[in-house]
Write a protein that holds these residues in place. Sequence first.
Motif, PDB file in Angstrom:
ATOM      1  N   LEU A 128       0.417 -11.873   0.201  1.00  0.00           N
ATOM      2  CA  LEU A 128       0.560 -10.630   0.949  1.00  0.00           C
ATOM      3  C   LEU A 128       1.342 -10.866   2.232  1.00  0.00           C
ATOM      4  CD1 LEU A 128      -3.012  -9.071   0.661  1.00  0.00           C
ATOM      5  CD2 LEU A 128      -0.954  -8.329  -0.516  1.00  0.00           C
ATOM      6  N   LYS A 173       2.408  -8.680   5.797  1.00  0.00           N
ATOM      7  CA  LYS A 173       2.235  -7.489   6.623  1.00  0.00           C
ATOM      8  C   LYS A 173       3.517  -7.266   7.412  1.00  0.00           C
ATOM      9  CE  LYS A 173      -0.935  -5.653  10.057  1.00  0.00           C
ATOM     10  NZ  LYS A 173      -2.122  -5.932  10.881  1.00  0.00           N
ATOM     11  N   SER A 222      -3.158  -0.095  -6.920  1.00  0.00           N
ATOM     12  CA  SER A 222      -2.496  -0.664  -5.743  1.00  0.00           C
ATOM     13  C   SER A 222      -2.920  -2.114  -5.558  1.00  0.00           C
ATOM     14  CB  SER A 222      -2.857   0.129  -4.484  1.00  0.00           C
ATOM     15  OG  SER A 222      -2.432  -0.568  -3.330  1.00  0.00           O
ATOM     16  N   THR A 272      -2.023  -4.059  -3.039  1.00  0.00           N
ATOM     17  CA  THR A 272      -2.352  -4.289  -1.628  1.00  0.00           C
ATOM     18  C   THR A 272      -3.740  -3.772  -1.288  1.00  0.00           C
ATOM     19  OG1 THR A 272      -0.020  -4.054  -1.103  1.00  0.00           O
ATOM     20  CG2 THR A 272      -1.544  -3.920   0.733  1.00  0.00           C
ATOM     21  N   LYS A 273      -4.073  -2.577  -1.778  1.00  0.00           N
ATOM     22  CA  LYS A 273      -5.355  -1.965  -1.423  1.00  0.00           C
ATOM     23  C   LYS A 273      -6.456  -2.278  -2.427  1.00  0.00           C
ATOM     24  CE  LYS A 273      -3.122   1.543   1.257  1.00  0.00           C
ATOM     25  NZ  LYS A 273      -2.687   2.901   1.386  1.00  0.00           N
TER      26      LYS A 273
END
Length: 193
Positions: free
Chosen positions: A19, A21, A97, A99-100
């Motif tokens: 991941l 950001k 998702s 990421t989520k």
Amino acid sequence: MEKLKKKIEAEGTCLGTDLIKVDAFLNHQIDPVLMEQIATTFYEQVKDLPITKIVTIESGGIAPAYALATKLRVPLLFMKKSEPNTMEDPLYTQVFSYTKQKAYTLCVERKYLSPHDKILFLDDFLANGEAFKGAERLVLEAGGEIVGVAALIEKVFQAGHAYIVDKHYPLFSLAPIQQIENGKIQWANSLIF
């Protein structure tokens, strides 16, 4: 695109090995100068495709997709991550998702996609390709055609890359990542397929 890579290295944060950001300049706060540079780079790559519309998904893809749509002089359609009660004739599908780590409903008003549309899908990230697959389902259900896929940041080590290449969609990636290790990004070669 070296400017995007340097911005990711300077202002992005690696979270583990998969991941990144980038909310300082892309998907929360937006650097408009960088969006203009991204649009110019993508424009040179896709200007000869028969694009009638750019499609993205809210919200991270909207700024770069808008900048490119302005250069190409085509409409931008962003698919919503929840179905508003104002939609009259929605197309929708479920998307997971990465990421989520949860599913959401991806939807679009049917009248904004047609069998005549030649779509360039553009998004901020390409990872496992679930967002793209959801958009693809909706475009195809409306009878449209996807003529290319563009990603600002691509995690080549995840499944989305192989899915798109296997489907023979032209793929344009500005900042392809080979791997993330110890908080450092190892860049892949620029990818255009």
